[in-house]
Design a protein around this motif. Structure first.
Motif, PDB file in Angstrom:
ATOM      1  N   UNK A 163       0.825  -1.202   0.000  1.00  0.00           N
ATOM      2  CA  UNK A 163       0.000   0.000   0.000  1.00  0.00           C
ATOM      3  C   UNK A 163       0.857   1.250   0.000  1.00  0.00           C
ATOM      4  N   UNK A 164       1.943   1.191   0.819  1.00  0.00           N
ATOM      5  CA  UNK A 164       2.845   2.352   0.858  1.00  0.00           C
ATOM      6  C   UNK A 164       3.500   2.570  -0.488  1.00  0.00           C
ATOM      7  N   UNK A 203       1.139   4.111  -2.700  1.00  0.00           N
ATOM      8  CA  UNK A 203       0.954   5.525  -2.334  1.00  0.00           C
ATOM      9  C   UNK A 203       2.051   6.398  -2.924  1.00  0.00           C
ATOM     10  N   UNK A 204       3.305   5.906  -2.780  1.00  0.00           N
ATOM     11  CA  UNK A 204       4.435   6.685  -3.292  1.00  0.00           C
ATOM     12  C   UNK A 204       4.309   6.855  -4.801  1.00  0.00           C
ATOM     13  N   UNK A 261       1.602   6.559  -6.561  1.00  0.00           N
ATOM     14  CA  UNK A 261       0.416   7.350  -6.844  1.00  0.00           C
ATOM     15  C   UNK A 261       0.711   8.828  -6.628  1.00  0.00           C
ATOM     16  N   UNK A 262       1.426   9.103  -5.515  1.00  0.00           N
ATOM     17  CA  UNK A 262       1.747  10.494  -5.197  1.00  0.00           C
ATOM     18  C   UNK A 262       2.562  11.133  -6.300  1.00  0.00           C
ATOM     19  N   UNK A 263       3.370  10.344  -6.968  1.00  0.00           N
ATOM     20  CA  UNK A 263       4.204  10.895  -8.036  1.00  0.00           C
ATOM     21  C   UNK A 263       3.488  10.884  -9.379  1.00  0.00           C
ATOM     22  N   UNK A 264       2.300  10.282  -9.414  1.00  0.00           N
ATOM     23  CA  UNK A 264       1.553  10.269 -10.652  1.00  0.00           C
ATOM     24  C   UNK A 264       2.148   9.341 -11.688  1.00  0.00           C
ATOM     25  N   UNK A 281      10.028   3.860 -14.388  1.00  0.00           N
ATOM     26  CA  UNK A 281      10.941   4.772 -15.081  1.00  0.00           C
ATOM     27  C   UNK A 281      11.933   3.970 -15.916  1.00  0.00           C
ATOM     28  N   UNK A 314       4.796   9.353 -17.580  1.00  0.00           N
ATOM     29  CA  UNK A 314       4.021   9.976 -16.514  1.00  0.00           C
ATOM     30  C   UNK A 314       2.550  10.129 -16.869  1.00  0.00           C
ATOM     31  N   UNK A 315       1.814  10.666 -15.910  1.00  0.00           N
ATOM     32  CA  UNK A 315       0.375  10.870 -16.060  1.00  0.00           C
ATOM     33  C   UNK A 315       0.093  11.892 -17.159  1.00  0.00           C
ATOM     34  N   UNK A 352      -2.000  14.208 -17.328  1.00  0.00           N
ATOM     35  CA  UNK A 352      -2.229  15.583 -16.854  1.00  0.00           C
ATOM     36  C   UNK A 352      -0.920  16.376 -16.867  1.00  0.00           C
ATOM     37  N   UNK A 353       0.180  15.724 -16.481  1.00  0.00           N
ATOM     38  CA  UNK A 353       1.487  16.398 -16.495  1.00  0.00           C
ATOM     39  C   UNK A 353       1.875  16.766 -17.934  1.00  0.00           C
ATOM     40  N   UNK A 379       4.573  12.067   1.571  1.00  0.00           N
ATOM     41  CA  UNK A 379       3.507  11.567   0.714  1.00  0.00           C
ATOM     42  C   UNK A 379       2.131  11.786   1.319  1.00  0.00           C
ATOM     43  N   UNK A 438      -2.590  14.975  -1.615  1.00  0.00           N
ATOM     44  CA  UNK A 438      -3.357  14.490  -2.753  1.00  0.00           C
ATOM     45  C   UNK A 438      -4.337  15.545  -3.224  1.00  0.00           C
ATOM     46  N   UNK A 447      -3.404  12.861  -7.831  1.00  0.00           N
ATOM     47  CA  UNK A 447      -1.980  13.146  -8.025  1.00  0.00           C
ATOM     48  C   UNK A 447      -1.483  14.062  -6.916  1.00  0.00           C
ATOM     49  N   UNK A 448      -0.192  14.036  -6.675  1.00  0.00           N
ATOM     50  CA  UNK A 448       0.391  14.874  -5.624  1.00  0.00           C
ATOM     51  C   UNK A 448       0.403  16.334  -6.068  1.00  0.00           C
ATOM     52  N   UNK A 461       3.721  17.818  -7.304  1.00  0.00           N
ATOM     53  CA  UNK A 461       4.170  17.472  -8.651  1.00  0.00           C
ATOM     54  C   UNK A 461       3.343  18.238  -9.696  1.00  0.00           C
ATOM     55  N   UNK A 466      10.170  12.093  -4.040  1.00  0.00           N
ATOM     56  CA  UNK A 466       9.412  13.170  -4.688  1.00  0.00           C
ATOM     57  C   UNK A 466      10.194  14.489  -4.674  1.00  0.00           C
TER      58      UNK A 466
END
Lengths: 111, 217
Positions: free
Chosen positions: A6-7, A10-11, A13-16, A21, A80-81, A83-84, B5, B9, B14-15, B18, B190
């Protein structure tokens, strides 16, 4: 175990991130390609090709390729996502159109 | 969950940091294309020299000014900045793979974030040194920001870029200090990623400047 997964999610996900890479070897290959293109750019600058009508367009194409490679691989925009991608490409298109419009207004695109 | 982290959100999942750096980079695109446009519009419209690619003889003094751009030095600094981007991605990869065991010397070198952050900052400093040398030699050859339209637009464009590189080097050095003090780990990925995006952006701006300002006549 669940917590670790899960962590990790999360990481990521947080970076999108959508995909992993590139690997180290990809980064080195990209560096070699960028160096080679730069070398060709400088080489043509000192050859009689600089007097050709294709000189400027060829330099712009090579520069655009380098730009796209760095943005795609080093900035991970390829992975990447979306949106970016939109946040970068959108303003870039607006800015490029503004640049072309200004050059046209000031008579730099007339031949 | 680590501090880096949590609580960041957005409704997109998304973060926010970022999204923030990409929005910032998008706005910086507009800034630099405006400066590049100004340079291109004024290109070839200077009434007095020195000029970037042409020889100019001052009619009042008879002094001959050679083309002022130093392509070999700028090519070297371009190569340096491209290699700094490679060092930056290796630094990011090293932080991302911090927990992966390093068995060989090659793994240890590739996995050292301290080494790659230091190399990136060093290459950035070499680039800035080349720019300082270039600016100094231009002033000695008679080109200042007040001399002509080329000088004004050239120093503004490359000066703004140099200021961005300087900020990047200071940012890298602060990351290096953190890495030496407590070590960068997975929760810092990040932060390093955001730094890397800024650094690569500075690199792609230079890719455009090198072609449009230095190579195209």
């Amino acid at each position: 175990m669940d917590k670790v997964t899960h962590q990790g999610a999360d990481v990521a996900h947080a970076q999108g991130e959508q995909h992993a890479h590139p690997t180290w070897s990809t980064y080195w290959k990209v560096a070699v390609i960028l160096t080679a293109i730069t070398a060709v750019e400088v080489w043509v600058y000192y050859t009689p090709f600089q007097h050709s009508r294709l000189f400027n367009p060829s330099l712009i194409v090579m520069s655009a390729i380098k730009f796209a490679i760095v943005v795609g691989f080093y900035m991970h925009l390829k992975y990447d996502h979306k949106l970016f991608r939109a946040l970068f490409v959108g303003p870039l298109i607006v800015a490029a159109c503004t640049c072309l419009a200004l050059l046209a207004v000031f008579g730099h695109l007339r031949h | 969950m680590s501090a880096s982290t949590s609580h960041h959100y957005t409704t997109t999942g998304l973060d926010s940091r970022k999204i923030g750096i990409w929005t910032f980079i998008g706005s910086e695109c507009m800034l630099f294309i405006t400066l590049i446009s100004t340079y291109l519009i004024y290109k070839g419209r200077s009434l007095v020299g020195p000029f970037p690619h042409e020889v100019w003889k001052d009619p009042s003094t008879g002094h001959v000014f050679h083309s002022i751009l130093n392509i070999p030095v700028t090519s070297f600094s371009t190569f340096v900045l491209l290699m700094s981007s490679l060092a930056m991605v290796l630094a990011l990869a090293a932080v991302e793979n911090r927990s992966v065991p390093k068995r060989t010397l090659g793994d240890k070198i590739l996995g050292s974030s301290k080494l790659w952050i230091f190399v990136t900052a060093l290459l950035g400093t070499v680039f800035l040194s080349c720019q300082a040398y270039e600016f100094t030699s231009f002033v000695h050859e008679g080109l200042t920001i007040h001399t002509n339209l080329f000088g004004s637009s050239f120093f503004t464009l490359t000066g703004f870029h140099g200021a961005h590189v300087t900020v990047g080097v200071l940012w890298l050095l602060s990351l290096l200090v953190i890495d030496f003090k407590r070590g960068l780990n997975e929760s810092d990925v990040l932060h390093v990623d955001i730094m890397a995006l800024y650094w690569h952006f500075v690199d792609v701006v230079w890719i455009a400047i090198f072609t449009l300002v230095y190579l195209i006549k």
